[in-house]
Design an enzyme around this catalytic site. Structure first.
Site, PDB file in Angstrom:
ATOM      1  N   SER A   1      -2.178  41.206 -15.760  1.00  5.26           N
ATOM      2  CA  SER A   1      -1.414  42.261 -16.032  1.00  5.26           C
ATOM      3  C   SER A   1      -0.401  42.394 -17.067  1.00  5.26           C
ATOM      4  CB  SER A   1      -0.570  42.595 -14.508  1.00  5.26           C
ATOM      5  OG  SER A   1      -1.129  43.819 -14.070  1.00  5.26           O
TER       6      SER A   1
ATOM      7  N   HIS B   1      -7.423  44.480 -13.617  1.00  3.52           N
ATOM      8  CA  HIS B   1      -6.979  44.996 -12.312  1.00  3.52           C
ATOM      9  C   HIS B   1      -8.453  45.740 -12.714  1.00  3.52           C
ATOM     10  CE1 HIS B   1      -4.025  42.671 -11.572  1.00  3.52           C
ATOM     11  NE2 HIS B   1      -2.393  44.058 -12.424  1.00  3.52           N
TER      12      HIS B   1
END
Length: 245
Positions: free
Chosen positions: A130, A165
């Site tokens: 992330s 993501h």
């Protein structure tokens, strides 16, 4: 004559904080320059969240194949010389998720951006999930400011941009594609949860996945007002190897 290791970094779509099988973490450790690497977790993007740190410690402290440690910056204990010595002694720097913009600001305040560049040039494997994947590129797709948007900022160790993501969070894919199409972000790499990408001296050298449906994509403007998305073939990881001493 010893050969100097090439600079390498890995973008992760999972790891100890999201997966139970340890496959992506096994893969990361296997890329280190030594067989029992020193692995430093950097939780800056989460504000050095204690629960996140404990997740890392739980996952790594019993592993016989590495030497884990944690680098705190919100309650920093090392002076500049000790910080440099500590960081350059690591074989893997594993950066956690959280707020990408805050991470970059704190790193620059403490000079960690310069030290990470030095470690990278010396062969330390840099990786993360992330925000910990976003930070290495020239720009990224982030929710650091609330809504999903482009962030034309990063360490620039990896040319182009990164989007984590990619298919697991609503709005990620169309928003990133729009930013690349509009030139707000350069062409880049989109990583779905469960996948990983390894770059050696800035060149993509391997893509892997712990879940066959998860992948890595190259996303770039097509030159005619649109965007081109290319899914990359991924090696499926598994099974997890034994960690018994």
């Amino acid at each position: 004559m010893a050969v100097e290791p090439l600079p390498r970094l890995a973008l992760l779509g999972g790891g100890f904080s999201t997966d139970d099988d340890g496959l992506l973490d096994d893969w990361v450790l296997a890329q280190a320059r030594v067989s029992r690497p020193k692995v430093c977790f950097v939780p800056t993007a989460s504000g050095d969240a204690p629960a996140y740190v404990e997740q890392f410690r739980t996952a790594f402290r019993s592993r016989p194949d590495c030497e884990p440690s944690v680098l705190y910056l919100f309650r920093r204990e090392l002076d500049d010389d000790a910080l440099r010595s500590f960081l350059l002694a690591q074989d893997v720097v594993y950066v956690g998720g959280g707020n990408t913009a805050n991470l970059l600001a704190v790193w620059r305040t403490h000079g960690l951006d310069r030290l990470l560049r030095e470690a990278y040039d010396l062969g330390t494997l840099l990786c993360g999930i992330s925000a910990g994947a976003n930070c290495w590129a020239e720009g990224s797709h982030t929710d650091s400011f609330g809504p999903l948007m482009y962030l034309p900022d990063g360490l620039g160790l990896l040319a182009g941009s990164v989007c984590p993501h990619y298919d697991s969070e609503p709005g990620r894919r169309p928003s990133y594609r729009a930013a690349v199409m509009a030139g707000q972000l350069p062409a880049g790499w989109a990583v779905e949860d469960g996948a990983g990408a390894l770059f050696t001296d800035g060149v993509l050298t391997e893509t892997v996945t712990r879940a066959p449906a998860a992948g890595v994509y190259r996303v770039e403007a097509d030159g005619s007002g649109g965007v081109r998305e290319h899914v990359l073939p991924c090696r499926v990881l598994g099974p997890a190897r034994s960690l018994s001493p």
